[in-house]
Scaffold this motif. Structure first.
Motif, PDB file in Angstrom:
ATOM      1  N   LEU A 255      20.706  31.470  21.128  1.00 28.41           N
ATOM      2  CA  LEU A 255      21.674  32.315  20.431  1.00 28.41           C
ATOM      3  C   LEU A 255      23.100  32.069  20.916  1.00 28.41           C
ATOM      4  O   LEU A 255      24.044  32.103  20.129  1.00 28.41           O
ATOM      5  CB  LEU A 255      21.305  33.792  20.603  1.00 28.41           C
ATOM      6  N   GLY A 256      23.281  31.840  22.194  1.00 30.00           N
ATOM      7  CA  GLY A 256      24.616  31.608  22.739  1.00 30.00           C
ATOM      8  C   GLY A 256      24.949  30.146  22.961  1.00 30.00           C
ATOM      9  O   GLY A 256      26.052  29.828  23.416  1.00 30.00           O
ATOM     10  N   GLY A 257      24.016  29.254  22.676  1.00 32.16           N
ATOM     11  CA  GLY A 257      24.272  27.827  22.863  1.00 32.16           C
ATOM     12  C   GLY A 257      24.618  27.472  24.296  1.00 32.16           C
ATOM     13  O   GLY A 257      25.226  26.431  24.554  1.00 32.16           O
ATOM     14  N   GLY A 258      24.266  28.322  25.243  1.00 31.50           N
ATOM     15  CA  GLY A 258      24.592  28.104  26.645  1.00 31.50           C
ATOM     16  C   GLY A 258      25.389  29.237  27.253  1.00 31.50           C
ATOM     17  O   GLY A 258      25.491  29.351  28.471  1.00 31.50           O
ATOM     18  N   PHE A 259      25.969  30.083  26.407  1.00 27.71           N
ATOM     19  CA  PHE A 259      26.684  31.262  26.907  1.00 27.71           C
ATOM     20  C   PHE A 259      25.695  32.424  26.951  1.00 27.71           C
ATOM     21  O   PHE A 259      24.960  32.641  25.988  1.00 27.71           O
ATOM     22  CB  PHE A 259      27.863  31.604  26.001  1.00 27.71           C
ATOM     23  N   PRO A 260      25.650  33.189  28.038  1.00 30.68           N
ATOM     24  CA  PRO A 260      24.642  34.250  28.167  1.00 30.68           C
ATOM     25  C   PRO A 260      24.816  35.354  27.127  1.00 30.68           C
ATOM     26  O   PRO A 260      25.833  36.043  27.095  1.00 30.68           O
ATOM     27  CB  PRO A 260      24.883  34.803  29.583  1.00 30.68           C
TER      28      PRO A 260
END
Length: 404
Positions: A255-260
């Motif tokens: 969902l965040g593509g790597g961002f929490p």
């Protein structure tokens, strides 16, 4: 100590030893390629455990983060914010959901889902209706509630007493599920594809039975799509593949593509049970996270991206089949979309990490799902050339382990 470029030894000096990271320290990623401190390049088929859905440093995600960083970072939940509202509206437009709760991780989203199931039943029928069903081999997070709901005993060892009122049934076993259900059950939590449990897809009939039993006993059907969600399965969410709509769905990772960031999705009626003050999250709905996630959803929901997941699945599967034809190490290659598991033959049981280590040496990052399964969860837009190169490197790694 070199604080500018700390090496792996610093981990042992300053970090709690609950992880055992490899010696390599990645420092830069672009697309599906990663470079370490010595500038060695790797093809990434791990995706941060199914997180980096658009690869590393996707320019549109970087731009979304930078734009939001110049505007607003954080507010307390006394206020709402525009990025959170936009993201929630997107999710509702794209899924069955009518209401959204934001959190930071899949574990937090599952915690919220399980609390919702209990609270919803309590509102309707009182405390007697509190039992939660889950499946053996499942993984739902690391909080004490979610780790107990998870069906792997090793994760609760040393942390008991664990929360009560939770029981487990074999995955994909309709008869066992029917036998376990009663009117005391408030919710059944299940992964459409078990991730940590070996990349095992559910049978359509099993999820249909779960839906029927939840309806019969007035329980909530909770789909844990932390790992399968946001395009990973080849649909935006795996429930769309099966045609079985849950009451509650949890989403994080991609969902965040790597961002929490994480979210719990549900209907308006069920959401009423989490009334003001019943649950919360300090960072849930953070403007930075929601701005990035909004861009992720915008990109991945495009039909061309989702169709590309399925074509890449076939390319990777063909590569694994070719490796298996030469080395005969897999009994089964399974999964959905770009969540793929290759189960090792009995002769190689317990050796999954050996193959993962050898792959790293050959310049390809892969995962395991237990001691007997190799797991691949790359970017949903990984270029065909990167897949081809990764398969060459993985074949060299397999040959090295087999010959040892």
């Amino acid at each position: 100590m070199n604080t500018t470029h700390p090496d792996r030894s610093v981990f042992d000096q300053v970090m709690v030893p609950n992880y055992a990271p490899v010696q390599v320290i990645p420092v830069k990623g672009r697309g599906s390629r990663v470079w370490d401190q010595q500038d060695k390049e790797y093809v990434d088929l791990a995706g941060g455990i199914a997180v980096n859905a658009l690869g590393h440093c996707h320019p549109e995600l970087v731009a979304a983060l930078k734009e939001q960083a110049d505007q607003l970072w954080h507010l307390s939940n006394v206020y709402t914010n525009e990025p959170a509202l936009r993201l929630a509206q997107q999710i509702c437009d794209l899924t069955f959901a009518e209401r959204v709760f934001f959190a930071n991780s899949g574990g937090e989203a599952n915690e919220a889902a399980l609390k919702l199931a209990r609270r919803h039943a309590w509102n309707k029928a009182g405390e007697a209706k509190h039992e939660i069903l889950s499946t053996y081999g499942s993984f739902h997070g690391r909080t004490l509630f979610t780790v107990t709901a998870g069906g792997q005993e090793k994760y609760t060892e040393g942390f008991r007493p664990a929360p009560g009122g939770i029981s487990h049934v074999p995955y994909n076993d309709i008869a066992a599920l029917e036998a376990a259900f009663s009117d005391k059950v408030c919710g059944f939590i299940v992964e459409p594809v078990q991730g940590e449990g070996g990349v095992r897809p559910a049978d359509k009939e099993y999820l249909e039975a779960a839906r029927r039993l939840c309806d019969k006993h007035d329980a909530l059907l909770i789909f844990d799509e932390v790992q399968t969600g946001v395009g990973r399965s080849g649909k935006l969410y795996s429930y769309m593949t099966y045609g079985v709509v849950p009451d509650v769905l949890t989403t994080a990772k991609s969902l965040g593509g790597g961002f929490p960031v994480a979210a719990m999705l549900t209907t308006a009626k069920i959401a009423e049970s989490l009334a003001f003050g019943t649950h919360g999250s300090t960072y849930g709905g953070n403007p930075l996270a929601c701005a990035v996630a909004s861009k992720v959803l915008e990109i991945i929901s495009q039909p061309a991206v989702l169709e590309g997941v399925n074509s890449r699945h076939e390319q990777i599967r063909q590569g694994l089949d070719a490796i298996n034809a030469r080395h005969n190490i897999f009994t089964e290659i399974r999964g959905q979309g770009l969540l793929i598991g290759a189960e090792l033959t009995e002769a190689w049981h317990g050796k999954a990490k050996d193959f993962m280590a050898a792959a790293m040496e050959e310049g390809v990052m892969i995962l395991v799902a237990g001691p007997n399964v190799l797991r691949l969860a790359p970017s949903l837009i990984i270029p065909d050339a990167d897949i081809a190169e990764a398969m060459l490197r993985l074949e060299r790694a397999v040959a090295k382990v087999v010959a040892a």
